[in-house]
Write an enzyme that holds these catalytic residues in place. Structure first.
Site, short mmCIF file in Angstrom:
data_model
loop_
_atom_site.label_atom_id
_atom_site.label_comp_id
_atom_site.label_asym_id
_atom_site.label_seq_id
_atom_site.Cartn_x
_atom_site.Cartn_y
_atom_site.Cartn_z
N ASN A 113 56.27 30.33 24.11
CA ASN A 113 55.41 31.32 25.23
C ASN A 113 54.97 30.90 26.31
OD1 ASN A 113 55.19 33.89 26.66
ND2 ASN A 113 54.11 34.63 24.66
N GLU A 114 53.46 31.12 25.38
CA GLU A 114 52.16 31.22 26.26
C GLU A 114 51.63 29.92 25.47
OE1 GLU A 114 49.26 34.42 27.14
OE2 GLU A 114 50.71 34.48 29.22
N CYS A 116 54.36 37.05 23.76
CA CYS A 116 53.39 36.85 22.73
C CYS A 116 54.38 37.41 21.52
CB CYS A 116 51.92 37.60 22.40
SG CYS A 116 50.55 36.70 23.79
N GLU A 175 59.85 42.64 27.22
CA GLU A 175 58.72 41.98 25.76
C GLU A 175 59.27 43.47 25.29
OE1 GLU A 175 55.17 40.51 25.81
OE2 GLU A 175 55.19 40.27 23.74
O1 AHR Z 1 52.96 40.79 29.36
C1 AHR Z 1 51.84 40.69 27.85
C2 AHR Z 1 51.31 39.68 27.35
O2 AHR Z 1 50.74 38.74 28.03
C3 AHR Z 1 52.42 38.84 26.72
O3 AHR Z 1 52.97 39.04 25.56
C4 AHR Z 1 51.87 36.92 26.57
O4 AHR Z 1 52.97 36.57 26.91
C5 AHR Z 1 50.61 37.13 28.26
O5 AHR Z 1 49.80 37.04 27.11
#
Ligand code: AHR
Length: 662
Positions: A379-380, A248, A49
């Site tokens: 993603n989340e 994120c 990321e």
């Molecule tokens: O790994 C850091 C963050 O943690 C990522 O962006 C997210 O997916 C999770 O909340």
């Protein structure tokens, strides 16, 4: 008679406690003749990321920050200054930002430099917390420029450190047409925090854009490519997959700042920059100069995956902005462009070169497909809104590309209401692979080594997509990549390996952090402008990945999986290609444990086994730039006596035994 009876009684006692009577060792039985589930080639991967300056200022070897003047403050990172080297002063010129959005919508700003004297007008760039330059290395400077008629200005480019010029190149700019000018030089010294200066002399007006400086020594020597030391650390892990671009960052604060892959391909100078969502996320670690140039875009991610032998796993926005931030959602009847992005991405990666998106891939230099097998939807994400959108995406993807596996989200936590709702729904929907995230303290990781032992085998496969033990607390800036955290992750991973029939992918998160530019800790690999090191957690990941094996082998203590009894955690694998038995064992206790591994099966074994150990007596110990390998794998050999290997497992250690079958 009395002695024999006592010996027998003691022997029974030892055996019931998993101890061998003669040496009082703990006995772990490895059912070497009973290979079970296949361990997927994707089992251990990496999560990339653009957080902590992982892309710009990190893996992307570009050394100039805000190279195209597209930050919200277009001159952020740039300075005009006075120096006596050319007797220059402020009257020697000026700089003005011009927005030419009508000519160039994706890269609208240029800097207009006016000079009116032979005294140099100088602007400088500070790089990403300085510019890292290595003595004797070759560098490529480039700049796009257009000169107004009648102008006669010259440009000298320099790299300076502590008042000394350590690299120099010049270009002669001419003509109104926008052109790219290039020059190379060899650095005469090393500096971690150099700055770049552009010296304009003569008379006239020059518009400049895309001011760039790259080392020639990039990964695979690709011009404008990746930092080779950082990619090498990834390649050394032999990852089974690479998930990108997050995290994120996929979702954005608002939908307008979500990651849009189509804006990240094509010529770098045509890619539209954007603020990085981590710029303002943490008030305690603000990074006002964190933007995305998208010099690392989706083409580069696919290329990186191919280079390091990892299966690409792109994650796309599902029409939901980060639910921890704005939680903006695209209405269901406005979801088509998002879904189309997913379909087009599959074509971009795999389509024939006469398909619209396959053609773009080929034009960018990769006619062969990238062999995409997985795609992540969101993603989340959590809640009903996610499930509604997941269904729409999956129906569209599966109807056009039935073989593509869709990765879905179980939300940000590995338990609780949100998790239970998503897991149940996704199970009912026969989801392919569900992404679970775990950020918790080391005790949680030890305690959850058996998490998957009783998971429903008829449900979706599991992608342990983000995990990292937190020494203080999730998002605490005090978290350290200490040995206890790494050890707890190793213990947890033995549980993932034991359950490889259902856990098919796993990755630590986040991957990279710039020592001065980070927002989130802990992270797997830390770097500055010149150096990088792997944390103890990195070596745990690497050891699992490079000693993966092909099939699970049961390893038992008193006929039970080894997941905390006597503070031991273990898994084992058979490698049908190398004909090796690979045992992984964590001793989380504070005393050494004599352990006897008994290999049950008909095989005959080599006289010695390879032993790899990761250990430190101090649970708070960390690797650092000063001691990058304080905690790093140590290799040795140990005897194999028939079908037994006896070792003393050091306190708080992670050990791998590799036993060759003859
Ligand atoms: O790994 C850091 C963050 O943690 C990522 O962006 C997210 O997916 C999770 O909340």
């Amino acid at each position: 008679m009395k002695t024999t009876a006592m010996a027998l009684a003691l022997s029974a006692l030892f055996l019931s406690a998993g101890l061998s009577a003669d040496a009082q060792s703990t006995v772990l039985k490895v059912q070497a003749g009973q290979p079970k589930a296949e361990i997927q080639s994707t089992m251990w991967g990496i999560f990339f990321e653009d957080i902590n300056f992982a892309a710009d200022g990190g893996i992307y070897a570009e050394l100039i920050k805000n190279r195209s003047f597209e930050f919200s403050d277009p001159l952020m990172g740039w300075k005009q200054y006075e120096s006596d080297r050319f007797s220059r002063n402020k009257q020697s010129g000026s700089i003005l930002i011009i927005n030419r959005v009508q000519e160039n919508a994706t890269n609208p700003h240029v800097a207009r430099v006016s000079v009116n004297t032979d005294k140099a007008f100088v602007i400088s760039n500070e790089g990403f917390r300085g510019i890292g330059i290595k003595k004797d290395a070759q560098y490529d400077f480039s700049i796009w420029a257009s000169q107004q008629e009648g102008s006669e200005s010259k440009l000298l480019f320099e790299v300076n450190a502590q008042g000394k010029v350590i690299g120099q190149a010049s270009v002669t700019i001419s003509g109104k047409a926008w052109k790219k000018y290039t020059a190379s030089f060899k650095a005469t010294d090393t500096a971690a925090k150099a700055q770049a200066t552009l010296h304009f002399t003569g008379k006239g007006v020059t518009d400049i854009d895309m001011v760039s400086l790259f080392p020639q020594d990039t990964w695979k020597q690709r011009p404008g490519g990746f930092r080779s030391d950082l990619v090498q650390l990834l390649a050394d892990m032999k990852p089974g997959f690479i998930r990108f671009p997050g995290g994120c960052i996929v979702e954005g604060f608002h939908l307008s700042t979500r990651y849009q892959w189509k804006k990240t391909i094509g010529a770098p100078e045509e890619r539209e920059s954007m603020i990085n969502r981590w710029n303002t996320e943490f008030k305690h670690r603000l990074a006002p100069d964190y933007y995305q140039s998208f010099g690392v875009g989706f083409y580069e991610y696919f290329q990186l995956a191919e280079d390091i032998g990892a299966s690409p796993l792109p994650i796309l926005s599902c029409g939901m902005a980060c639910q921890f931030n704005s939680a903006e959602v695209a209405p269901l009847d406005a979801l088509d462009p998002y879904v189309q992005d997913a379909l087009d991405l599959i074509e971009f990666a795999n389509g024939p070169i006469d398909s619209p998106w396959g053609k773009i891939r080929a034009t960018m230099g990769h006619p062969a497909p990238f062999n995409l097998k997985f795609i992540g939807v969101g993603n989340e994400q959590w809640g009903e809104q996610y499930i509604e959108r997941y269904k729409i995406f999956t129906a569209a993807i599966k109807s056009k590309y039935p073989d593509i596996k869709v990765v879905s989200s179980a939300g940000p936590f590995p338990e609780g209401e949100l998790f239970a709702y998503a897991s149940n729904e996704l199970k009912t929907l026969h989801a392919d692979i569900v992404d679970e995230h775990y950020y918790n303290n080391p005790q949680w990781f030890f305690k959850n080594a058996g998490r998957y032992d009783n998971y429903d085998r008829s449900g979706p496969k599991i992608f342990a997509g983000e995990f990292a033990a937190q020494s203080v607390g999730t998002t605490s800036p005090e978290n350290k990549n200490n040995w206890l955290c790494a050890l707890s992750e190793a213990a947890f991973m033995t549980g993932l390996e034991r359950n490889a029939d259902m856990v098919t992918m796993a990755s630590y998160a986040p991957l990279f952090a710039h020592a001065e530019g980070w927002q989130w800790t802990p992270d797997l690999i830390w770097f500055d402008n010149l150096n990088a090191y792997g944390t103890p957690n990195y070596y745990v990941q690497k050891l699992f990945s490079t000693n993966k094996g092909t099939n699970v082998l049961p390893v038992l203590l008193n006929n039970q999986p080894v997941e905390g009894q006597q503070e031991l955690y273990a898994s084992a694998a058979w490698d049908k290609n190398t004909k090796e038995i690979i045992v992984k064992v964590v001793n989380a206790g504070t005393t050494a444990t004599k352990t006897e591994f008994v290999l049950e099966g008909s095989g005959k074994y080599a006289a010695t086994a390879k032993k790899i150990t990761l250990v430190n007596a101090d649970p708070n110990a960390v690797n650092s730039f000063e001691s990058p390998k304080l905690i790093a794998p140590q290799e040795s050999t140990t005897p194999v006596a028939g079908k037994k290997v006896s070792v003393s497992l050091a306190p708080q250690s992670f050990t791998i035994l590799k036993i060759q079958v003859k």
